[in-house]
Write an enzyme that holds these catalytic residues in place. Structure first.
Site, PDB file in Angstrom:
ATOM      1  N   GLU A  58       0.835  -1.196   0.000  1.00 44.33           N
ATOM      2  CA  GLU A  58       0.000   0.000   0.000  1.00 44.33           C
ATOM      3  C   GLU A  58       0.874   1.252   0.000  1.00 44.33           C
ATOM      4  O   GLU A  58       0.583   2.223  -0.722  1.00 44.33           O
ATOM      5  CB  GLU A  58      -0.929   0.020   1.211  1.00 44.33           C
ATOM      6  CG  GLU A  58      -1.904   1.200   1.161  1.00 44.33           C
ATOM      7  CD  GLU A  58      -2.628   1.442   2.472  1.00 44.33           C
ATOM      8  OE1 GLU A  58      -3.813   1.813   2.425  1.00 44.33           O
ATOM      9  OE2 GLU A  58      -2.007   1.289   3.543  1.00 44.33           O
ATOM     10  N   ARG A 160      11.192  22.671   7.091  1.00 42.05           N
ATOM     11  CA  ARG A 160      10.079  22.678   6.133  1.00 42.05           C
ATOM     12  C   ARG A 160       9.990  21.380   5.331  1.00 42.05           C
ATOM     13  O   ARG A 160       9.447  21.366   4.229  1.00 42.05           O
ATOM     14  CB  ARG A 160      10.229  23.872   5.186  1.00 42.05           C
ATOM     15  CG  ARG A 160      10.260  25.201   5.920  1.00 42.05           C
ATOM     16  CD  ARG A 160      10.498  26.360   4.971  1.00 42.05           C
ATOM     17  NE  ARG A 160      10.615  27.625   5.700  1.00 42.05           N
ATOM     18  CZ  ARG A 160      10.874  28.797   5.127  1.00 42.05           C
ATOM     19  NH1 ARG A 160      11.068  28.873   3.806  1.00 42.05           N
ATOM     20  NH2 ARG A 160      10.967  29.893   5.860  1.00 42.05           N
ATOM     21  N   ARG A 199      -5.352  12.216  12.129  1.00 48.05           N
ATOM     22  CA  ARG A 199      -6.499  12.905  12.715  1.00 48.05           C
ATOM     23  C   ARG A 199      -7.444  11.953  13.434  1.00 48.05           C
ATOM     24  O   ARG A 199      -8.153  12.335  14.375  1.00 48.05           O
ATOM     25  CB  ARG A 199      -7.276  13.680  11.640  1.00 48.05           C
ATOM     26  CG  ARG A 199      -7.929  12.783  10.605  1.00 48.05           C
ATOM     27  CD  ARG A 199      -8.873  13.508   9.663  1.00 48.05           C
ATOM     28  NE  ARG A 199      -9.414  12.591   8.678  1.00 48.05           N
ATOM     29  CZ  ARG A 199     -10.480  11.824   8.864  1.00 48.05           C
ATOM     30  NH1 ARG A 199     -11.138  11.873  10.002  1.00 48.05           N
ATOM     31  NH2 ARG A 199     -10.894  11.008   7.916  1.00 48.05           N
ATOM     32  N   ASN A 210      -0.554   1.537  10.530  1.00 48.77           N
ATOM     33  CA  ASN A 210      -0.017   2.867  10.230  1.00 48.77           C
ATOM     34  C   ASN A 210       1.350   3.106  10.851  1.00 48.77           C
ATOM     35  O   ASN A 210       2.227   3.724  10.243  1.00 48.77           O
ATOM     36  CB  ASN A 210      -0.993   3.954  10.707  1.00 48.77           C
ATOM     37  CG  ASN A 210      -2.350   3.884  10.058  1.00 48.77           C
ATOM     38  OD1 ASN A 210      -3.374   3.997  10.729  1.00 48.77           O
ATOM     39  ND2 ASN A 210      -2.402   3.688   8.752  1.00 48.77           N
ATOM     40  N   ILE A 241     -11.264   3.162  20.018  1.00 48.46           N
ATOM     41  CA  ILE A 241     -11.481   1.726  19.909  1.00 48.46           C
ATOM     42  C   ILE A 241     -12.955   1.521  19.609  1.00 48.46           C
ATOM     43  O   ILE A 241     -13.830   2.013  20.345  1.00 48.46           O
ATOM     44  CB  ILE A 241     -11.109   0.998  21.214  1.00 48.46           C
ATOM     45  CG1 ILE A 241      -9.632   1.204  21.550  1.00 48.46           C
ATOM     46  CG2 ILE A 241     -11.429  -0.498  21.108  1.00 48.46           C
ATOM     47  CD1 ILE A 241      -9.255   0.733  22.948  1.00 48.46           C
ATOM     48  N   ALA A 296     -15.003  -1.564  10.051  1.00 48.86           N
ATOM     49  CA  ALA A 296     -16.046  -0.547   9.888  1.00 48.86           C
ATOM     50  C   ALA A 296     -15.702   0.333   8.705  1.00 48.86           C
ATOM     51  O   ALA A 296     -14.582   0.823   8.610  1.00 48.86           O
ATOM     52  CB  ALA A 296     -16.176   0.289  11.154  1.00 48.86           C
TER      53      ALA A 296
END
Length: 297
Positions: A58, A160, A199, A210, A241, A296
């Site tokens: 991915e 930056r 987020r 991740n 969760i 989900a």
């Protein structure tokens, strides 16, 4: 991965129950940070199996700039199939089954066969809109990944070295607005560190995936720029969760983590965009049995 287990415990003990987009319900806290020293081992969860091939492929798909699921489906990876499948079923006024049902699994299998084998079907139904790959490689026509690598090489002291996937103008066109939405690199001495802001994070299914994926990205960019991997700093906004994952989290918290494996990169291609999954080797990845949980969407 004691840091990850500490996060699960913290949310289980301090989280508040909330409604959510999926209708499943969560317990969540707002604001949490972890720091993984990459020199101490590759931070992949050992208290359950994490699909390293899936997260690596991915990541390479993001880096390619693609926003169509066909390259993933061709590799047997269904991470993103749910969103175009739902769109396809709704467009044809067909029933959308529950995502944990046998009917859904059959729909997904049939849809992916069409993506793989039916000429033009992937072009018509497989695109996700301007998701990660588009934003990383062409945010308002800026190739952010190439720019950040050039910046690290030419001005390593810069503050930056930033890539953003959060493009407000295109959010409504995306199958899912970016969760891991912003990351910044820093070079101190000869080490490259990455600070990710995510987020919203599904802690049982999403976070282990991740964490390992951004650790891999940091390793690859360090490899390309002649640096050593430093730290992965992982900051979450809404850490949650799902209520139907509480049993799985409880089971995982009973397990003692194994030592972290080591990531071996087998070759250095000409550019970051020329790696393949065969270039990676996760040495001594030992993990407890997998724990299944509904997804989900």
């Amino acid at each position: 991965m004691h840091l990850y287990l500490d996060l699960l415990r913290y949310v289980m003990e301090n989280g508040m129950e909330r409604r959510d987009r999926t209708g499943t319900g969560t317990i969540s806290v707002f604001g949490y940070q972890m720091r993984f020293p990459l020199q101490d081992g590759f931070p992949i969860c050992t208290t359950k199996r994490v699909w390293f091939r899936g997260l690596a492929c991915e990541l390479l798909w993001f880096l390619s700039g693609s926003t169509n699921i066909k390259p993933l489906v061709d590799q047997g990876i269904s991470i993103w199939t749910a969103w175009p499948l739902k769109n396809y079923l709704q467009h044809r006024n067909l029933h959308v089954p529950s995502s944990d049902s046998e009917e859904w699994a059959k729909c997904l299998e049939d849809f992916e066969n069409l993506i793989r084998n039916e000429r033009g079907f992937a072009d018509a139904w497989g695109d996700l809109g301007p998701v990660y790959g588009k934003q990383w490689r062409s945010f308002c026509d800026v190739d952010q990944i190439t720019s950040v690598i050039d910046s690290i090489r030419e001005n390593p002291w810069s503050r930056r070295h930033i890539v953003s996937a959060w493009n407000p103008k295109e959010l409504d066109l995306m199958a899912l607005p970016p969760c891991h939405m912003f990351f910044q690199f820093s070079v101190i001495a000869d080490r490259l560190s990455c600070h990710l802001y995510i987020r919203s994070n599904d802690l049982f299914l999403g976070a282990p995936f991740n964490i390992a994926q951004y650790a891999l990205l940091t390793h690859l960019i360090a490899h390309q720029t002649g640096l050593q991997p430093g730290d992965l700093i992982y900051t979450i906004g809404d850490a949650h969760i799902y209520l139907n994952h509480l049993g799985q989290v409880t089971e995982q918290l009973k397990r003692e983590p194994y030592p972290l494996p080591e990531l071996q990169i087998l070759r250095k291609p000409a550019t970051l965009f020329d790696y393949s999954y065969d270039d990676f080797n996760l040495i001594k990845y030992r993990y407890h049995p997998a724990i299944k949980a509904p997804v989900a969407v």
